[in-house]
Scaffold this motif. Structure first.
Motif, short mmCIF file in Angstrom:
data_model
loop_
_atom_site.label_atom_id
_atom_site.label_comp_id
_atom_site.label_asym_id
_atom_site.label_seq_id
_atom_site.Cartn_x
_atom_site.Cartn_y
_atom_site.Cartn_z
N ARG B 73 0.82 -1.21 0.00
CA ARG B 73 0.00 0.00 0.00
C ARG B 73 0.86 1.26 0.00
NH1 ARG B 73 -4.57 1.23 4.53
NH2 ARG B 73 -2.77 1.31 5.90
N LEU B 76 1.72 2.39 -3.37
CA LEU B 76 0.57 2.92 -4.10
C LEU B 76 0.27 4.36 -3.69
CD1 LEU B 76 -1.91 -0.12 -3.99
CD2 LEU B 76 -0.69 0.74 -6.00
N LEU B 77 0.49 4.63 -2.42
CA LEU B 77 0.17 5.98 -1.90
C LEU B 77 1.36 6.94 -2.00
CD1 LEU B 77 -1.77 4.84 1.28
CD2 LEU B 77 -2.77 6.16 -0.58
N ASP B 84 -3.52 10.26 4.72
CA ASP B 84 -3.86 10.15 6.13
C ASP B 84 -4.54 8.80 6.36
OD1 ASP B 84 -4.18 10.76 8.74
OD2 ASP B 84 -5.45 12.52 8.43
N GLU B 85 -4.10 8.07 7.33
CA GLU B 85 -4.69 6.77 7.67
C GLU B 85 -4.88 5.87 6.45
OE1 GLU B 85 -8.06 7.11 10.35
OE2 GLU B 85 -7.19 8.97 11.09
N GLY B 86 -3.88 5.82 5.61
CA GLY B 86 -3.93 4.94 4.45
C GLY B 86 -4.83 5.43 3.33
N MET B 87 -5.27 6.67 3.43
CA MET B 87 -6.13 7.21 2.37
C MET B 87 -5.49 8.44 1.73
SD MET B 87 -9.99 6.75 3.85
CE MET B 87 -9.67 7.11 5.57
N PHE B 88 -5.91 8.71 0.48
CA PHE B 88 -5.50 9.95 -0.17
C PHE B 88 -6.27 11.09 0.49
CE2 PHE B 88 -5.15 6.62 -3.37
CZ PHE B 88 -3.88 6.84 -3.89
N ARG B 89 -5.53 12.11 0.89
CA ARG B 89 -6.23 13.26 1.45
C ARG B 89 -6.33 14.33 0.37
NH1 ARG B 89 -4.29 16.31 6.84
NH2 ARG B 89 -4.92 18.37 6.17
N ILE B 90 -7.55 14.81 0.14
CA ILE B 90 -7.79 15.78 -0.93
C ILE B 90 -8.59 16.96 -0.37
CG2 ILE B 90 -7.75 14.02 -2.75
CD1 ILE B 90 -10.87 14.18 -2.69
#
Ligand SMILES: [Zn+2]
Lengths: 481, 95
Positions: B73, B76-77, B84-90
């Motif tokens: 992961r 990928l990021l 943030d927390e394994g997610m894309f921050r937009i």
């Protein structure tokens, strides 16, 4: 013009996530839940230079859906690119199908108050789902999780044949039931694996032209679909009655306020500039392939319904109800296999099991016990071991914990009292305690007997054999004459 | 078939492009030429031909439905400007 002079015209675009193990164009898992972005790879994350490869099961499942809904199958199909920008759509296009959907021109039949009605299906096509946007209350931004991006969907587009919220609900329930029977989706609305875009317009009754329609996207419960259609119908009639025009627009249904609001987006939203997907080749299906899938389809609700009426003597109503869900229908067949009493099994499903599910706000797919338990329960009723009122209590227990009914009644001490001497004792006790009812009965008030039986049932906590109670009461009451 | 300046502006908007006046001018002319070129195909007699639905003549390239887990992961990021927390921050998206 009066409200009764209007009619509502509804069309549904139903999205259904297919229960394949992997995504539509890459080998990532489709499993629901999971840590954010752990069911992802460079393909579904749209890294430059990656190429999609179509999952063969997606084609198979879509063809199954088409055959089960009386569609023609397109033997010369392809994928197309639908272009739009949104943060849950990593490629900035969605791979879908435009002018060559896999399935077209089908229908399903729904039951209405005026009898059966055919709802035509324009097309069923395959496409990929989008990712999920999470928002945080502190306004730090939005967060993108792409686990769902690339999960396969079919979109089922109906013709505008629906004329009430109730018909729309029946249609959606019918699709759900069929897709459960053919096992192409788990159809869990609360997880978003079955959802609908709802198109609503109103027009003068008898008019051939359609009114301007509005669209409510991503509706994911039957209740909200019904409420939103009812609200939107009234709103549109009000607008027209007040001399205003209906705007063709996308609306957002707000379930808290029970109202629709215009989505403040993109006036060009419908300009998707579709073109053939250059990264994929065409899909050519042979008659042999299609026939093989046709022959492997499981028995569908329509055929089960007929069989239950012809072979098991179920009433039309019971047969409709039992076949409305695969879970009911399988439960029914398993239980009947054991107890050979379709009538009682059907009644228990239609009345008690459905009622308890309703009270618990659950759907039939959440049933934990099987036909094995239900079959034994009915056998126990038929043998006179328990009364039907105890059977209801056993059912309630089965919802809490799955155990054999014989075990439940043994543990709870619910075995029916069929010993004549024991019952006679109770009868005498009740008669002694209620002289008024006795004289009422003798004065011709038959209802008094019911009261006395009720008292005896209370005395035995529902365990007395009701036929025997009746018989003994009548014998005792006649003695004094 | 003539393409208008308004259509170019509309297409630019769909593609999320900001064009200057000069660029609009230029692309209107360019797109006109592209359309004219493509339009020559419309004049070909295709009445005897079977329908072509894809440029590639191959068909039925499928994958088996078997899970292959992509374990990384972080990689990928790794190009995300913010996470943030394994997610894309937009930037915040209103729905
Ligand atoms: Zn992937």
């Amino acid at each position: 013009m009066a409200r009764e002079d209007y009619e509502v015209v509804i069309g549904l675009e139903v999205h259904c996530e297919l229960s394949t193990k992997t995504k539509i164009f890459c080998s990532c898992s489709t499993e629901f839940g999971g840590e954010p972005n752990t069911h992802c790879c460079p393909i579904c994350m749209a890294m430059p230079g990656t190429l999609p490869v179509l999952n063969e099961k997606v084609v198979e499942y879509a063809v199954k859906a088409g055959l089960a809904t009386n569609c023609s199958i397109e033997k010369n199909s392809k994928n197309d690119r639908k272009n739009y920008f949104y943060p849950d759509n990593p490629k900035s296009y969605q791979i879908s199908q435009y002018d060559k959907p896999l399935c077209y021109d089908g229908y399903v039949t729904i039951e209405t108050e005026e009898g059966e009605k055919k709802i035509r299906i324009e097309r069923i096509h395959i496409e990929e789902d989008a990712g999920k946007l999470n928002h945080d209350e502190y306004g730090r931004g939005s967060f993108v999780d792409l686990n769902r991006a690339g999960v396969p969907l079919i979109e089922v587009v109906s013709k505008p044949d629906l004329r009430s919220a109730k018909e729309a609900e029946s249609y959606m329930r019918k699709l759900k039931s069929i897709f459960e029977y053919i096992e192409i989706s788990d159809c869990k609305m609360e997880q978003g694996s079955l959802r609908a875009d709802v198109n609503v317009s109103v027009r003068k009754k008898g008019s051939k032209e359609f009114g301007t329609r509005t669209e409510m996207k991503n509706m994911n419960s039957f209740r909200n679909i019904v409420r939103a259609i009812e609200y939107e119908t009234e709103r549109q009639i009000d607008e027209i009655e007040n001399g205003n025009e209906i705007m063709q627009e996308s609306l957002r249904w707000d379930e808290i306020s029970g109202r629709t609001f215009p989505m403040r987006d993109k006036e060009d939203a419908d300009d998707y500039r579709y073109f053939p997907e250059p990264d994929l080749v065409s899909i050519k299906l042979s008659d042999e392939y299609i026939n093989k899938i046709k022959n492997e389809l499981p028995e569908l609700p329509e055929s089960r319904r007929k069989r239950y009426i012809d072979d098991y003597n179920l009433t039309e109503k019971a047969a409709n109800f039992v076949t409305s869900s695969k879970y009911y229908s399988n439960l029914f067949e398993e239980a009947v296999e054991i107890c050979k009493n379709p009538k009682t099994v059907g009644n228990l499903i239609m009345s008690d099991i459905a009622r308890i599910l309703n009270e618990r706000e659950e759907e039939p797919d959440s049933l934990k016990f099987t036909g094995k338990e239900l079959g034994e329960l009915v056998t126990l009723i038929d043998k006179g071991t328990i009364s039907s009122s105890i059977a209801k209590k056993v059912l309630e227990e089965l919802f809490n914990e799955v155990k054999m009914p014989s075990k439940i009644i043994e543990e709870k001490g619910w075995v029916q009292i069929s010993d004549e001497n024991a019952i006679k004792e109770v009868v005498e006790k009740v008669l002694d305690a209620n002289p008024q009812s006795v004289s009422d009965y003798k004065a011709g008030k038959d209802k008094a007997l019911g009261f006395l039986v009720g008292q005896a049932m209370k005395e035995t906590k529902g365990k007395a054999n009701p036929q025997m109670l009746n018989k003994l009461f009548l014998e005792e009451l006649k003695k004094g004459e | 078939m003539a393409i208008s300046k308004e259509e170019v502006i509309h297409i630019a908007k769909l593609a999320d492009l900001n064009l200057s006046e000069d660029e609009i001018e230029k692309y209107t002319k360019d797109m006109q030429e592209i359309l004219e070129f493509a339009n020559r195909i419309n004049n070909v007699d295709t009445s005897e031909m079977t329908e072509t639905i894809a440029a590639n003549e191959k068909s039925n390239v499928f994958r088996k439905d078997e899970v292959v887990k992509f374990e990384n992961r972080e990689v990928l990021l790794s190009n995300a400007p913010s996470q943030d927390e394994g997610m894309f921050r937009i930037p915040k998206v209103l729905n």
